[in-house]
Write an enzyme that holds these catalytic residues in place. Sequence first.
Site, PDB file in Angstrom:
ATOM      1  N   THR A  80       1.114  -1.220  -0.193  1.00 39.11           N
ATOM      2  CA  THR A  80       0.477  -0.130  -0.390  1.00 39.11           C
ATOM      3  C   THR A  80       0.423   1.418  -0.058  1.00 39.11           C
ATOM      4  OG1 THR A  80       0.093  -0.421   2.174  1.00 39.11           O
ATOM      5  CG2 THR A  80      -1.993  -1.927   1.553  1.00 39.11           C
ATOM      6  N   GLY A  81       0.682   2.318  -0.169  1.00 37.25           N
ATOM      7  CA  GLY A  81       0.842   3.684   0.019  1.00 37.25           C
ATOM      8  C   GLY A  81       2.233   3.284  -0.934  1.00 37.25           C
ATOM      9  N   TYR A 264       4.550  15.488  14.319  1.00 30.97           N
ATOM     10  CA  TYR A 264       5.050  15.427  13.122  1.00 30.97           C
ATOM     11  C   TYR A 264       6.950  15.022  14.014  1.00 30.97           C
ATOM     12  CZ  TYR A 264       6.096  12.245  10.548  1.00 30.97           C
ATOM     13  OH  TYR A 264       6.031  11.081   9.270  1.00 30.97           O
ATOM     14  N   THR A 304      -2.705   8.311   3.478  1.00 30.83           N
ATOM     15  CA  THR A 304      -2.439   7.202   3.220  1.00 30.83           C
ATOM     16  C   THR A 304      -2.945   5.973   4.354  1.00 30.83           C
ATOM     17  OG1 THR A 304      -0.463   7.034   4.442  1.00 30.83           O
ATOM     18  CG2 THR A 304      -0.571   7.602   2.145  1.00 30.83           C
TER      19      THR A 304
END
Length: 425
Positions: A80-81, A264, A304
């Site tokens: 994925t992503g 983050y 995502t």
Amino acid sequence: MSFVSTSARLRLVKPVVRQAGAANAERPPMIIAPKIRGFICTTAHPEGCAQHVAQQIAVVKGRGPVANGPKKVLVIGSSTGYGLSSRIAAAFGSQAATLGVFFERPGEADRCATAGWYNTAAFENEAQAAGLYARSINGDAYSAAIKAETIAAIQADLGQVDCVIYSLASPRRTHPTTGEVYKSVLKPIGDVYTNKNLNTGTGVVNEVSIEPAEGDDIAQTVAVMGGEDWELWIDELQAAGVLAEGVQTVSYSYIGPEVTWPIYKNGTIGRAKEDLERVQKVLDAKLSGLKGKAWVSVNKALVTQASSAIPVVPLYISLLYKVMKDEGTHEDCIEQMDRLFRDRLYSGNPQPDEVGRIRVDDWEMTPAVQALVGQRWVEVNTENFAQLGDFEGYQSSFLRLFGFGLKGVDYTAETHPDVKIPSIA
Ligand code: NAD
């Protein structure tokens, strides 16, 4: 604390997975619709995922072949992503043989597989049709057993690999030697962080306060998302002699704007990304005998499965998408990864920043884009969000991750959930 709640808009699409008859007693077909739980979708559509993969392949093919690209590529986190797009970019841009490692749930007669399973099945079918080698290994990439299985597969089929992409995103890791289970958390460090936040279901812009890391939160997050496992992979691949001369290995990071730094860059996940940069230097030294190179590539913020779980980031992504789409510079994972291979890793000019990182977040981080997003960040509220942000783009990107909302797919048709991945079946 729940940061992202069920989508009211998505709820309009009836969240059902229902069995629709038993034409085939072993594999009854079903009609599959999205079933949203917080920031994940618990269903996935096989034909929709296949269409999503086909669209990504078309993007890469449309840009033509990559001169001097990789020939044999191992992608860890390939389903994925960013990892899936890396695999597609390598295979269809450079005609590379690809070996993919991931952790996904296969479908059953009456139960959907995870999207990454369907993506991989579709990828392998497309690769086979194009005459490209593709093999996949489903299991815990943090474990010694999966590393050994991967090395055996390389030895049996490829001899060596000349590119290793490390694209895992996981909430937990079982250490391969101690057996200790580490859990990664998304928390600020030091102080409570309060900022605007998007309810990705309703479009309501509210505020969220996140308690700072406590106890060993930082160490746990670094143990999961930091560089130790990347280094273990490269050590074991190198010891087995399956890394080719000139091998490149890349791990992915994110920096983003100051408004997200407390959660983050300066938060627990940021400490893990700092650790990746530490390991990048260690790997550079270890690979020097092979004339190899380790990189950290800083990528753009995109929807995502991993990023939708981060508080505050979905609001930033919605504002960013609007600005970048308006100025014609928006990219999705596939355009990002194609640019990484084509214009950085295999261009002869990787354009590292002052500390040696590849930057494909360059268009996101231009002063003009950041100034406009920053201004709108201050202004945005529930009332003006539809004008300032790309909510529709956020939601449709999220649904596409699970194979929903793709043109050309008949979502009213019955489909079989237990799709096989050729190399695993
Ligand atoms: P993702 O959730 O789409 O992909 C994660 C991949 O890891 C999947 O293939 C999954 O199967 C695999 N995986 C997870 N646990 C595993 C395990 N135990 N064993 C084997 N495979 C496992 O995530 P993503 O957003 O593509 O993230 C990939 C990397 O890119 C991460 O390092 C992330 O921090 C980084 N990144 C993401 C963004 C973003 O905005 N999404 C931006 C910059 C960098």
